[in-house]
Enzyme design. Structure first.
Site, short mmCIF file in Angstrom:
data_model
loop_
_atom_site.label_atom_id
_atom_site.label_comp_id
_atom_site.label_asym_id
_atom_site.label_seq_id
_atom_site.Cartn_x
_atom_site.Cartn_y
_atom_site.Cartn_z
N HIS A 8 27.76 45.43 45.64
CA HIS A 8 29.12 44.88 45.68
C HIS A 8 29.56 44.49 47.10
O HIS A 8 30.06 43.39 47.31
CB HIS A 8 30.10 45.88 45.07
CG HIS A 8 29.81 46.20 43.64
ND1 HIS A 8 29.01 47.27 43.29
CD2 HIS A 8 30.18 45.57 42.50
CE1 HIS A 8 28.92 47.30 41.96
NE2 HIS A 8 29.60 46.28 41.46
N GLU A 84 30.63 52.68 48.06
CA GLU A 84 29.53 52.06 48.81
C GLU A 84 29.74 52.15 50.32
O GLU A 84 28.78 52.34 51.08
CB GLU A 84 29.34 50.61 48.33
CG GLU A 84 28.88 50.56 46.87
CD GLU A 84 28.60 49.16 46.36
OE1 GLU A 84 28.72 48.18 47.14
OE2 GLU A 84 28.24 49.04 45.17
N ARG A 172 58.45 46.09 35.72
CA ARG A 172 58.96 44.75 35.93
C ARG A 172 59.30 44.11 34.59
O ARG A 172 58.49 44.12 33.66
CB ARG A 172 57.94 43.89 36.68
CG ARG A 172 57.93 44.12 38.18
CD ARG A 172 57.01 43.13 38.89
NE ARG A 172 57.30 43.06 40.30
CZ ARG A 172 56.78 43.87 41.23
NH1 ARG A 172 55.94 44.80 40.86
NH2 ARG A 172 57.11 43.75 42.50
N ARG A 227 62.95 46.94 45.23
CA ARG A 227 63.13 47.00 43.78
C ARG A 227 64.50 47.54 43.35
O ARG A 227 64.82 47.50 42.18
CB ARG A 227 62.01 47.84 43.17
CG ARG A 227 60.61 47.21 43.33
CD ARG A 227 60.50 45.89 42.60
NE ARG A 227 60.93 46.02 41.22
CZ ARG A 227 60.21 46.61 40.25
NH1 ARG A 227 59.01 47.09 40.52
NH2 ARG A 227 60.69 46.71 39.03
#
Length: 263
Positions: A8, A84, A172, A227
Protein backbone atom coordinates in the site's frame (compact mmCIF):
# COMPACT_ATOMS: atom_id res chain seq x y z
CA UNK A 1 15.96 -4.79 8.22
CA UNK A 2 12.55 -5.41 6.66
CA UNK A 3 13.45 -5.97 2.98
CA UNK A 4 10.01 -6.18 1.37
CA UNK A 5 8.28 -3.38 -0.53
CA UNK A 6 4.91 -2.79 1.08
CA UNK A 7 1.85 -3.15 -1.08
CA UNK A 8 0.00 0.00 0.00
CA UNK A 9 2.66 2.57 0.92
CA UNK A 10 4.78 1.46 -2.04
CA UNK A 11 8.24 1.54 -0.49
CA UNK A 12 10.50 -0.51 1.77
CA UNK A 13 12.84 0.19 4.65
CA UNK A 14 15.89 0.24 2.36
CA UNK A 15 14.40 3.26 0.53
CA UNK A 16 14.81 5.31 3.72
CA UNK A 17 18.60 5.33 3.51
CA UNK A 18 21.38 4.80 6.02
CA UNK A 19 19.83 7.21 8.52
CA UNK A 20 16.12 6.29 8.40
CA UNK A 21 13.47 8.47 10.02
CA UNK A 22 11.61 7.28 13.09
CA UNK A 23 8.93 10.01 13.09
CA UNK A 24 6.19 10.58 10.53
CA UNK A 25 3.73 13.42 10.01
CA UNK A 26 0.53 11.80 8.75
CA UNK A 27 -2.11 13.68 6.76
CA UNK A 28 -5.37 12.40 5.36
CA UNK A 29 -5.05 14.65 2.32
CA UNK A 30 -2.21 13.81 -0.13
CA UNK A 31 -1.95 17.50 -1.04
CA UNK A 32 -1.28 18.35 2.61
CA UNK A 33 1.46 15.72 2.79
CA UNK A 34 3.01 17.30 -0.29
CA UNK A 35 2.78 20.84 1.12
CA UNK A 36 4.46 19.72 4.34
CA UNK A 37 7.29 18.10 2.40
CA UNK A 38 7.82 20.79 -0.22
CA UNK A 39 7.37 23.81 2.08
CA UNK A 40 8.77 22.71 5.44
CA UNK A 41 11.37 20.03 4.70
CA UNK A 42 14.77 20.01 2.99
CA UNK A 43 16.30 17.58 0.44
CA UNK A 44 12.90 16.02 -0.18
CA UNK A 45 12.58 12.66 -1.92
CA UNK A 46 9.27 11.23 -3.14
CA UNK A 47 9.17 7.66 -1.87
CA UNK A 48 5.88 6.68 -3.50
CA UNK A 49 2.58 8.03 -4.76
CA UNK A 50 1.05 4.56 -4.92
CA UNK A 51 -2.78 4.60 -4.68
CA UNK A 52 -2.63 8.32 -3.90
CA UNK A 53 -0.87 7.50 -0.63
CA UNK A 54 1.97 9.97 -1.13
CA UNK A 55 5.03 9.52 1.07
CA UNK A 56 8.04 11.83 1.21
CA UNK A 57 11.40 11.55 2.95
CA UNK A 58 12.89 14.87 3.97
CA UNK A 59 14.92 16.63 6.63
CA UNK A 60 14.04 19.21 9.24
CA UNK A 61 16.08 22.39 9.65
CA UNK A 62 18.06 20.66 12.42
CA UNK A 63 19.06 17.86 10.03
CA UNK A 64 16.80 15.17 11.47
CA UNK A 65 15.13 12.89 8.92
CA UNK A 66 11.32 12.74 8.87
CA UNK A 67 8.51 11.32 6.77
CA UNK A 68 5.50 13.22 5.46
CA UNK A 69 2.93 10.60 4.53
CA UNK A 70 -0.71 10.29 3.51
CA UNK A 71 -3.13 8.09 5.42
CA UNK A 72 -6.14 8.55 3.17
CA UNK A 73 -9.59 9.45 4.51
CA UNK A 74 -10.93 7.54 7.47
CA UNK A 75 -9.76 4.94 9.95
CA UNK A 76 -9.67 1.83 7.71
CA UNK A 77 -7.22 3.46 5.28
CA UNK A 78 -5.19 4.92 8.13
CA UNK A 79 -4.93 1.53 9.82
CA UNK A 80 -3.30 0.02 6.72
CA UNK A 81 -0.80 2.85 6.28
CA UNK A 82 0.14 2.98 9.95
CA UNK A 83 0.67 -0.78 10.11
CA UNK A 84 3.09 -0.63 7.18
CA UNK A 85 4.86 2.52 8.44
CA UNK A 86 5.57 0.79 11.74
CA UNK A 87 6.99 -2.18 9.83
CA UNK A 88 9.50 0.09 8.04
CA UNK A 89 10.68 1.52 11.35
CA UNK A 90 8.44 4.48 12.23
CA UNK A 91 8.09 4.79 16.01
CA UNK A 92 6.35 8.18 16.39
CA UNK A 93 3.39 9.51 14.40
CA UNK A 94 1.80 12.95 14.56
CA UNK A 95 -1.51 13.23 12.72
CA UNK A 96 -1.95 16.63 11.02
CA UNK A 97 -5.62 16.86 10.15
CA UNK A 98 -8.77 18.94 9.96
CA UNK A 99 -11.82 18.86 12.20
CA UNK A 100 -15.14 20.46 13.07
CA UNK A 101 -15.63 22.17 16.42
CA UNK A 102 -18.62 21.24 18.56
CA UNK A 103 -17.88 23.77 21.30
CA UNK A 104 -18.77 27.47 20.91
CA UNK A 105 -15.40 28.58 22.30
CA UNK A 106 -13.37 26.49 19.81
CA UNK A 107 -13.34 28.87 16.87
CA UNK A 108 -12.75 28.21 13.19
CA UNK A 109 -9.12 29.01 12.46
CA UNK A 110 -7.83 27.64 15.75
CA UNK A 111 -6.24 24.23 16.28
CA UNK A 112 -7.18 21.30 18.50
CA UNK A 113 -4.55 19.07 20.09
CA UNK A 114 -6.15 15.78 21.14
CA UNK A 115 -5.08 14.15 24.38
CA UNK A 116 -7.60 11.31 23.95
CA UNK A 117 -10.48 10.24 21.75
CA UNK A 118 -13.98 8.94 22.14
CA UNK A 119 -13.52 6.20 19.58
CA UNK A 120 -16.65 5.22 17.60
CA UNK A 121 -14.81 3.42 14.82
CA UNK A 122 -15.15 -0.07 13.42
CA UNK A 123 -11.49 -0.30 12.40
CA UNK A 124 -10.42 0.32 15.99
CA UNK A 125 -12.51 -2.64 17.16
CA UNK A 126 -10.26 -4.92 15.10
CA UNK A 127 -7.25 -3.54 16.96
CA UNK A 128 -8.53 -3.66 20.55
CA UNK A 129 -11.83 -3.95 22.46
CA UNK A 130 -14.25 -1.02 22.64
CA UNK A 131 -13.20 -0.44 26.26
CA UNK A 132 -9.50 -0.11 25.37
CA UNK A 133 -8.40 3.52 25.89
CA UNK A 134 -7.68 5.69 22.87
CA UNK A 135 -5.06 7.95 24.43
CA UNK A 136 -2.38 10.11 22.86
CA UNK A 137 1.26 9.88 23.88
CA UNK A 138 1.73 12.47 26.67
CA UNK A 139 5.23 13.52 25.63
CA UNK A 140 4.33 14.15 21.97
CA UNK A 141 1.17 15.93 23.11
CA UNK A 142 3.05 18.24 25.45
CA UNK A 143 5.50 18.99 22.61
CA UNK A 144 2.55 20.03 20.40
CA UNK A 145 1.09 22.25 23.12
CA UNK A 146 4.45 23.94 23.76
CA UNK A 147 4.91 24.46 20.02
CA UNK A 148 1.49 26.11 19.68
CA UNK A 149 2.26 28.34 22.67
CA UNK A 150 5.66 29.29 21.28
CA UNK A 151 4.19 30.14 17.87
CA UNK A 152 1.31 32.12 19.37
CA UNK A 153 -1.48 30.07 17.81
CA UNK A 154 -4.95 29.84 19.30
CA UNK A 155 -5.15 26.24 20.45
CA UNK A 156 -7.24 23.91 22.57
CA UNK A 157 -6.26 20.70 24.34
CA UNK A 158 -8.88 18.07 25.03
CA UNK A 159 -10.94 15.10 23.94
CA UNK A 160 -11.87 14.43 20.31
CA UNK A 161 -14.78 12.40 18.95
CA UNK A 162 -13.45 10.08 16.25
CA UNK A 163 -16.22 8.64 14.08
CA UNK A 164 -16.32 6.68 10.83
CA UNK A 165 -18.56 8.88 8.70
CA UNK A 166 -18.47 12.54 7.72
CA UNK A 167 -22.22 12.97 7.32
CA UNK A 168 -24.39 10.64 9.44
CA UNK A 169 -21.78 9.96 12.12
CA UNK A 170 -21.31 13.67 12.73
CA UNK A 171 -25.07 14.32 12.77
CA UNK A 172 -25.07 16.30 9.55
CA UNK A 173 -28.56 16.92 8.19
CA UNK A 174 -27.39 18.48 4.90
CA UNK A 175 -26.85 15.10 3.26
CA UNK A 176 -28.07 12.75 0.54
CA UNK A 177 -29.51 10.62 3.34
CA UNK A 178 -32.91 12.07 4.35
CA UNK A 179 -33.10 9.91 7.49
CA UNK A 180 -30.77 10.09 10.45
CA UNK A 181 -31.03 7.10 12.78
CA UNK A 182 -32.54 7.87 16.17
CA UNK A 183 -29.33 6.74 17.88
CA UNK A 184 -27.49 9.63 16.19
CA UNK A 185 -30.11 12.33 16.66
CA UNK A 186 -28.85 14.75 19.34
CA UNK A 187 -25.46 13.08 19.62
CA UNK A 188 -23.53 16.31 18.98
CA UNK A 189 -25.24 18.05 21.91
CA UNK A 190 -24.56 14.98 24.04
CA UNK A 191 -20.86 15.07 23.15
CA UNK A 192 -20.77 18.81 23.81
CA UNK A 193 -22.05 18.22 27.35
CA UNK A 194 -19.31 15.60 27.78
CA UNK A 195 -16.75 18.37 27.09
CA UNK A 196 -15.66 16.87 23.77
CA UNK A 197 -14.08 19.53 21.57
CA UNK A 198 -14.38 18.33 17.99
CA UNK A 199 -15.25 15.74 15.37
CA UNK A 200 -12.73 14.03 13.12
CA UNK A 201 -12.30 10.59 11.55
CA UNK A 202 -8.89 9.10 12.32
CA UNK A 203 -7.15 9.74 15.62
CA UNK A 204 -9.16 7.33 17.80
CA UNK A 205 -7.97 4.36 15.74
CA UNK A 206 -4.46 5.83 15.56
CA UNK A 207 -4.30 6.13 19.35
CA UNK A 208 -5.52 2.56 19.90
CA UNK A 209 -2.99 1.24 17.40
CA UNK A 210 -0.26 3.16 19.22
CA UNK A 211 -1.16 1.49 22.49
CA UNK A 212 -1.22 -2.02 21.05
CA UNK A 213 1.72 -2.09 18.61
CA UNK A 214 3.32 -0.01 20.36
CA UNK A 215 4.47 3.36 19.06
CA UNK A 216 3.89 6.98 20.16
CA UNK A 217 1.02 8.93 18.58
CA UNK A 218 -0.38 12.43 18.83
CA UNK A 219 -2.74 14.60 16.79
CA UNK A 220 -3.18 18.25 15.90
CA UNK A 221 -6.16 19.32 13.79
CA UNK A 222 -7.11 22.58 12.11
CA UNK A 223 -10.64 23.71 12.95
CA UNK A 224 -12.41 24.31 9.62
CA UNK A 225 -16.08 24.20 10.71
CA UNK A 226 -18.04 25.44 13.73
CA UNK A 227 -20.86 22.96 14.24
CA UNK A 228 -22.62 25.08 16.87
CA UNK A 229 -23.33 27.57 14.08
CA UNK A 230 -23.36 25.69 10.76
CA UNK A 231 -22.53 22.40 9.06
CA UNK A 232 -20.43 24.21 6.45
CA UNK A 233 -16.66 24.36 6.16
CA UNK A 234 -15.45 27.96 6.43
CA UNK A 235 -13.04 28.16 3.51
CA UNK A 236 -11.59 31.68 4.11
CA UNK A 237 -10.06 30.49 7.41
CA UNK A 238 -9.33 26.89 6.38
CA UNK A 239 -5.90 27.43 4.83
CA UNK A 240 -4.65 29.54 7.74
CA UNK A 241 -5.79 26.95 10.27
CA UNK A 242 -4.13 24.13 8.33
CA UNK A 243 -0.87 26.03 8.01
CA UNK A 244 -0.90 26.67 11.77
CA UNK A 245 -1.48 22.97 12.46
CA UNK A 246 1.40 22.06 10.15
CA UNK A 247 3.75 24.61 11.73
CA UNK A 248 2.85 23.29 15.18
CA UNK A 249 3.60 19.70 14.16
CA UNK A 250 6.91 20.66 12.51
CA UNK A 251 8.04 22.62 15.56
CA UNK A 252 7.08 19.80 17.91
CA UNK A 253 8.86 17.22 15.75
CA UNK A 254 12.06 19.29 15.76
CA UNK A 255 11.95 19.56 19.54
CA UNK A 256 11.33 15.85 20.07
CA UNK A 257 13.96 14.68 17.59
CA UNK A 258 16.56 17.20 18.80
CA UNK A 259 16.10 15.94 22.35
CA UNK A 260 16.47 12.32 21.23
CA UNK A 261 19.64 13.17 19.30
CA UNK A 262 21.24 14.56 22.49
CA UNK A 263 20.54 11.41 24.47
Amino acid sequence: MCSKRFYHIGFEQADLGAKPPTLALLSGDPERASVIAQTHLQNVKLLSDNRGLNSYLGYLANGCPILSATSGMGAPSLSIVVNELVQVGIRQIIRVGTCGSIQPYVAVGSIVISNAALCRQGAANDIAPIEYPAAADPFLTVALVKAAQKLGFEHHLGITASVDTFYEGQERMDSANPYLMRSLQGITAEYRHLNILNYEMECGTLFKMAGVYPFAAAAVCAVVAQRTVSENIIFPKKDIAIENAIATAINAAQTVLSYERKE
